[in-house]
Design a protein around this motif. Structure first.
Motif, PDB file in Angstrom:
ATOM      1  N   LEU A 534       0.863  -1.244   0.030  1.00  0.00           N
ATOM      2  CA  LEU A 534      -0.094  -0.045   0.013  1.00  0.00           C
ATOM      3  C   LEU A 534       0.782   1.157   0.000  1.00  0.00           C
ATOM      4  CD1 LEU A 534      -3.027   1.095   0.221  1.00  0.00           C
ATOM      5  CD2 LEU A 534      -2.626   1.140   2.639  1.00  0.00           C
ATOM      6  N   LYS A 535       0.562   2.281  -0.777  1.00  0.00           N
ATOM      7  CA  LYS A 535       1.517   3.561  -0.909  1.00  0.00           C
ATOM      8  C   LYS A 535       1.434   3.996   0.390  1.00  0.00           C
ATOM      9  CE  LYS A 535       1.622   7.866  -3.400  1.00  0.00           C
ATOM     10  NZ  LYS A 535       0.905   8.685  -4.337  1.00  0.00           N
ATOM     11  N   TYR A 536       2.586   4.463   0.716  1.00  0.00           N
ATOM     12  CA  TYR A 536       3.078   5.255   2.067  1.00  0.00           C
ATOM     13  C   TYR A 536       2.313   6.195   2.519  1.00  0.00           C
ATOM     14  CZ  TYR A 536       7.358   2.192   3.184  1.00  0.00           C
ATOM     15  OH  TYR A 536       8.064   1.392   3.559  1.00  0.00           O
ATOM     16  N   ILE A 537       2.057   6.548   3.689  1.00  0.00           N
ATOM     17  CA  ILE A 537       1.412   7.623   4.177  1.00  0.00           C
ATOM     18  C   ILE A 537       2.054   8.201   5.466  1.00  0.00           C
ATOM     19  CG2 ILE A 537      -0.351   6.494   5.507  1.00  0.00           C
ATOM     20  CD1 ILE A 537      -1.156  10.010   3.794  1.00  0.00           C
ATOM     21  N   ALA A 538       2.212   9.337   5.576  1.00  0.00           N
ATOM     22  CA  ALA A 538       2.834   9.644   6.888  1.00  0.00           C
ATOM     23  C   ALA A 538       1.752   9.865   8.006  1.00  0.00           C
ATOM     24  CB  ALA A 538       3.627  11.269   6.716  1.00  0.00           C
ATOM     25  N   ILE A 539       1.991   9.411   8.914  1.00  0.00           N
ATOM     26  CA  ILE A 539       1.133   9.506  10.125  1.00  0.00           C
ATOM     27  C   ILE A 539       1.506   9.994  11.476  1.00  0.00           C
ATOM     28  CG2 ILE A 539      -0.301   8.001  11.907  1.00  0.00           C
ATOM     29  CD1 ILE A 539      -1.542   7.737   9.160  1.00  0.00           C
ATOM     30  N   LEU A 557      -6.177  12.946   4.529  1.00  0.00           N
ATOM     31  CA  LEU A 557      -6.996  13.896   3.878  1.00  0.00           C
ATOM     32  C   LEU A 557      -5.763  14.887   3.671  1.00  0.00           C
ATOM     33  CD1 LEU A 557     -10.141  13.985   6.443  1.00  0.00           C
ATOM     34  CD2 LEU A 557     -10.162  13.485   3.755  1.00  0.00           C
ATOM     35  N   SER A 558      -5.126  15.271   4.592  1.00  0.00           N
ATOM     36  CA  SER A 558      -4.051  16.354   4.624  1.00  0.00           C
ATOM     37  C   SER A 558      -3.292  15.831   3.312  1.00  0.00           C
ATOM     38  CB  SER A 558      -3.215  16.321   5.831  1.00  0.00           C
ATOM     39  OG  SER A 558      -2.245  17.543   5.643  1.00  0.00           O
ATOM     40  N   ALA A 559      -2.902  14.668   3.302  1.00  0.00           N
ATOM     41  CA  ALA A 559      -1.765  14.344   2.248  1.00  0.00           C
ATOM     42  C   ALA A 559      -2.531  14.483   0.776  1.00  0.00           C
ATOM     43  CB  ALA A 559      -1.454  13.039   2.431  1.00  0.00           C
ATOM     44  N   LEU A 560      -3.709  14.445   0.768  1.00  0.00           N
ATOM     45  CA  LEU A 560      -4.449  14.455  -0.447  1.00  0.00           C
ATOM     46  C   LEU A 560      -5.172  15.694  -0.851  1.00  0.00           C
ATOM     47  CD1 LEU A 560      -6.146  10.873  -0.335  1.00  0.00           C
ATOM     48  CD2 LEU A 560      -4.367  11.701  -1.778  1.00  0.00           C
ATOM     49  N   GLY A 561      -4.834  16.724   0.114  1.00  0.00           N
ATOM     50  CA  GLY A 561      -5.219  17.932  -0.255  1.00  0.00           C
ATOM     51  C   GLY A 561      -6.519  18.524   0.018  1.00  0.00           C
ATOM     52  N   GLU A 651      -7.858   7.976  -5.823  1.00  0.00           N
ATOM     53  CA  GLU A 651      -9.075   7.730  -6.107  1.00  0.00           C
ATOM     54  C   GLU A 651     -10.276   7.198  -5.084  1.00  0.00           C
ATOM     55  OE1 GLU A 651     -10.352   8.898  -8.968  1.00  0.00           O
ATOM     56  OE2 GLU A 651      -8.437   9.804  -9.176  1.00  0.00           O
ATOM     57  N   LEU A 652      -9.614   6.436  -4.415  1.00  0.00           N
ATOM     58  CA  LEU A 652     -10.375   5.703  -3.287  1.00  0.00           C
ATOM     59  C   LEU A 652     -11.030   7.091  -2.407  1.00  0.00           C
ATOM     60  CD1 LEU A 652     -11.591   3.748  -1.131  1.00  0.00           C
ATOM     61  CD2 LEU A 652      -9.307   3.922  -0.217  1.00  0.00           C
ATOM     62  N   PHE A 653     -10.176   7.861  -1.959  1.00  0.00           N
ATOM     63  CA  PHE A 653     -10.790   8.877  -1.099  1.00  0.00           C
ATOM     64  C   PHE A 653     -11.566  10.005  -1.731  1.00  0.00           C
ATOM     65  CE2 PHE A 653      -7.761   7.178   1.828  1.00  0.00           C
ATOM     66  CZ  PHE A 653      -8.151   7.417   3.136  1.00  0.00           C
ATOM     67  N   LYS A 654     -11.223   9.940  -2.838  1.00  0.00           N
ATOM     68  CA  LYS A 654     -12.032  11.017  -3.833  1.00  0.00           C
ATOM     69  C   LYS A 654     -13.522  10.567  -4.041  1.00  0.00           C
ATOM     70  CE  LYS A 654     -12.255  13.122  -8.472  1.00  0.00           C
ATOM     71  NZ  LYS A 654     -11.842  13.104  -9.882  1.00  0.00           N
ATOM     72  N   GLU A 655     -13.561   9.181  -4.177  1.00  0.00           N
ATOM     73  CA  GLU A 655     -15.029   8.557  -4.406  1.00  0.00           C
ATOM     74  C   GLU A 655     -15.649   8.477  -3.118  1.00  0.00           C
ATOM     75  OE1 GLU A 655     -14.116   5.104  -6.775  1.00  0.00           O
ATOM     76  OE2 GLU A 655     -13.169   6.155  -8.498  1.00  0.00           O
ATOM     77  N   LEU A 656     -14.828   8.047  -2.175  1.00  0.00           N
ATOM     78  CA  LEU A 656     -15.538   7.774  -0.842  1.00  0.00           C
ATOM     79  C   LEU A 656     -16.293   9.052  -0.154  1.00  0.00           C
ATOM     80  CD1 LEU A 656     -14.329   5.774   1.988  1.00  0.00           C
ATOM     81  CD2 LEU A 656     -14.741   8.005   2.634  1.00  0.00           C
TER      82      LEU A 656
END
Length: 751
Positions: A534-539, A557-561, A651-656
């Motif tokens: 899974l693509k990395y995310i900074a937590i 949310l922050s990472a995706l703008g 795209e997951l978060f955009k659609e969700l």
């Protein structure tokens, strides 16, 4: 006559299960002369007789042994005729100690319960009634051979009646090491939280009376204490939750009988057989709707853990209309189960109104096992009473000690080609948990007579289990967390060739210093190559981000703008701002590929769980909102970066978020999320299959306790022609990794 003589050596679980009287009576039936004895951990039979009778005798011995036995190896060697005059049972010796197989604790048998209910029986209403077919084993054994002198029962001298039973080969209590009766065995005591005792003989009736009044009772059972209250008394259950500091985690229900379970749960034939078998685990079943008991028993989940009485004491508590008992581990949340009277009185005095105890010591605390049925097969969630120690044939060469992980800890010992995995120990990142971890290592090494020359441990630099390293000599071998998950499954299913490993969990230290958890490997039991994740995310927030799923959601949310304040409006703006600033300045942040944190994020965005009170609460609630009729899915693309495949979540978060904005039902959103993850995982595996030509796929890691995720992924991969394996006997969660560590360390040392 053509007299032949043979020595037969049986190895496995052959002690404490009625094997010697079985052999004795089988020999008499077939006119065999000779002897039988326990030699160390083996059973030795010397048999003389007519050749045809010998053949029948050996065939029945091997193919129809006592129900609690488990034969691992049989050796038959012809010997010179010794002209035995009869068949005898000899005393045990310590000669043959190479292989040690430890029997698990099992439930009381029907014959013993008939005696408990028979007013004319010596065992009438006696809560410690047992025979060779039932009762305590692992929890009371101190050392081998399994003779009374090496168990907690050595403190109780048998009366003349019990001694006659014990020495009579025709009696079902012949060499039943825990055998006893009211005259010579353990006894009950009942007292309140300030130590006032109640009259001898009135303990159970008093306990029943107080349970009906809504009181909480701490009861000492086979492997430790339970906290018990009336399962039909909502206020009592709420009080138990409050006192135990367990506000939401589902509680187990012990039911009077199968019919009582059927009234609250759906049950198929396989599940009924497990419930009514001699192990009596907690079984996760689907609730009936409406659920007859209070919602506070198991909130936010469609399943409930149920089990049946497994000691005479339990049976006797179901009196005067009591049909359901909440029965949860006797501990305060995150601490080990209590098993000693004085310590329990101190630790549980703020929870229990009364204590129902006994004076039989428990050497090894063993919590209840937890089981679920998947694809009509038993799948172990928690290894405990009836299932531990888990003994598995491996192709290991060295004597290895594996220290396991931080949560859901178990430890494993490898000796003579077998792996011995301990009972579930829980979290060990506290003083009591760590102490229990060390005691279990000491006991498992003692009863297996292992001398570990290799110590395997999780490579996470902060894991408490690493503290154990200084206690042992030998070569220290660090093992990557997710590789251990993968190999735990490979070892169970005897997989030797390279596999595609799909490992989904919450936290595991990666080779690059990141926190892994959504991994795709190509590997063997010795090594692996990470080929996708899974693509990395900074937590931001360390362990706090696990406890508060909204933090993970904020980071995504922050990472995706996206503006977290818009989507997490129920969280105080000041809290959001503090985390945003820390994230911006990389304070207490880590990069992760964890599927667990992805589940947390979705759960928080849907308003299901902002703060957890037990592990994986957000993910569990999310799974239980699924509408299985929904087939649509969110998009999770696969990208390639520097030779590494990544599952992208943009795209997951955009659609969700779009669905949340137009108020699509939570059940639909949850379904589309799960389906999207399943589709992306399937596509990743198919790509790897095409590139590497590997068709065997291993699924492991705690996220696969999600039954919808597991079953649908298995179904899809099998439909694509792949062979799919997942943990069944070895837990798929972190309890299984000690066995994987053991195998990997052995392979690394072998080179």
């Amino acid at each position: 006559m053509n007299i032949k003589s043979y020595t037969i050596r049986l190895m496995g679980i052959v002690q404490g299960v009625g094997f010697r009287p079985y052999v004795y009576n089988l020999a008499l039936k077939n006119n065999i002369r000779g002897l039988v004895n326990n030699s160390g951990a083996a059973l030795i039979v010397e048999a003389e007789g007519i050749e045809e009778n010998i053949k029948i005798f050996i065939n029945q011995l091997v193919n129809n042994p006592p129900s609690l036995s488990r034969i691992e190896k049989v050796e038959v060697v012809q010997r010179a005729v010794a002209s035995y005059k009869a068949f005898t049972i000899e005393e045990s010796n310590n000669i043959d100690m190479a292989h040690r197989f430890i029997a698990a604790d099992v439930s009381v048998c029907n014959k013993c319960m008939e005696e408990v209910y028979d007013i004319n029986s010596r065992w009438f209403k006696y809560p410690f009634t047992n025979c060779t077919e039932c009762g305590p084993r692992y929890s009371i054994i101190e050392d081998f051979p399994y003779d009374r002198r090496n168990t907690a029962m050595k403190e109780f001298e048998m009366c003349d009646h019990c001694k006659r039973d014990y020495e009579d080969p025709q009696n079902r209590r012949f060499h039943a090491e825990p055998t006893c009766c009211p005259k010579c065995g353990p006894s009950l005591a009942m007292y309140n939280e300030i130590g006032e005792k109640y009259a001898r003989g009135e303990e159970i009736s008093k306990a029943v009376e107080e349970i009906k009044k809504g009181r909480i009772i701490a009861v000492k059972g086979l492997g430790g204490f339970h906290l018990i209250c009336n399962g039909e008394d909502e206020e009592a259950i709420k009080l138990l939750r409050h006192r135990k500091k367990r506000p939401h985690k589902p509680l187990a229900i012990m039911a009077k009988d199968t019919e009582a379970i059927r009234e609250i749960c759906h049950m198929n034939t396989t599940e009924q057989l497990i419930l009514e078998g001699n192990k009596k685990p907690i079984l996760l079943l689907d609730k009936r709707t409406p659920f007859k008991l209070s919602v506070v028993v198991a909130p936010d989940t469609k399943k409930v853990g149920v089990f049946l009485p497994y000691t005479p004491l339990h049976f006797m508590l179901f009196q005067e209309g009591i049909r359901y008992l909440v029965m949860t581990s006797g501990n305060i949340s995150n601490s080990p189960i209590q098993y000693k009277n004085n310590e329990a009185a101190s630790a549980l005095k703020s929870v229990a109104d009364y204590f129902l105890v006994n004076n039989r010591d428990i050497y090894t605390p063993v919590d209840d096992s937890v089981i679920r049925v998947v694809e009509d097969q038993e799948m172990v969630v928690r290894v405990g009473r009836g299932y531990s120690p888990l003994i598995m044939k491996l192709e290991t060469k060295r004597e290895v000690l594996a220290l396991g992980g931080e949560q859901k800890n178990t430890v494993s010992v490898g000796k003579n080609g077998y792996g011995y995995m301990s009972q579930y120990l829980g979290d060990i990142n506290n003083a009591d948990g760590y102490s229990n971890h060390l005691l279990t290592i000491e006991h498992l090494i003692k009863v297996t007579a292992a001398k570990p020359e290799v110590i395997a441990y999780d490579m996470h630099p902060s894991f408490t289990s690493r503290l154990s390293l200084e206690n042992f000599k030998g070569m220290k071998v660090p093992v990557q967390h997710h590789h251990a998950h993968m190999v735990s499954c490979m070892a169970e299913h005897k997989l030797k060739e390279p596999v595609i490993g799909v490992i989904f969990d919450g936290t595991g230290y990666g080779l690059d210093g990141g926190i892994w958890g959504g991994e795709f490997f190509i590997g063997t039991t010795r090594d692996f190559k990470r080929v996708g994740h899974l693509k990395y995310i900074a937590i931001q927030g360390g362990d706090q981000a696990v406890k508060e799923p909204w933090r993970a959601a904020l980071c995504y949310l922050s990472a995706l703008g996206y503006d977290p304040k818009k989507w997490l409006g129920e969280i105080e703006g000041e809290k959001l701002e503090v985390v945003l600033q820390a994230l911006k300045n990389s304070l207490n942040c880590y990069k992760t590929s964890s599927i667990g944190r992805l589940f947390d994020s979705v759960s928080a965005l849907l308003g299901l769980c902002y703060k957890i009170s037990y592990e994986a609460q957000g993910a569990i609630i999310l799974e239980n909102t699924i509408d299985s009729e929904v087939k649509d899915s969110y998009t999770m693309g696969i990208i390639s970066s520097e030779g590494m495949f990544e599952i992208d979540y943009k795209e997951l978060f955009k659609e969700l978020l779009g669905d949340i904005e137009i108020k699509i039902p939570v059940s639909v959103i949850s379904s589309k999320f799960h389906n999207g993850l399943i589709s992306a995982t399937e596509e990743m595996v198919i790509r790897l299959n095409s590139i590497y030509g590997i068709s065997e796929v291993v699924l492991s890691g705690g996220c696969f306790e999600n039954q919808y995720l597991l079953l649908n992924l298995v179904k899809r991969l099998k439909a694509r022609g792949l062979k799919v394996f997942y943990n069944q006997k070895v837990p798929i969660n972190d309890s299984g990794i000690s066995l994987g560590q053991l195998v990997i360390a052995d392979q690394i040392i072998q080179g």
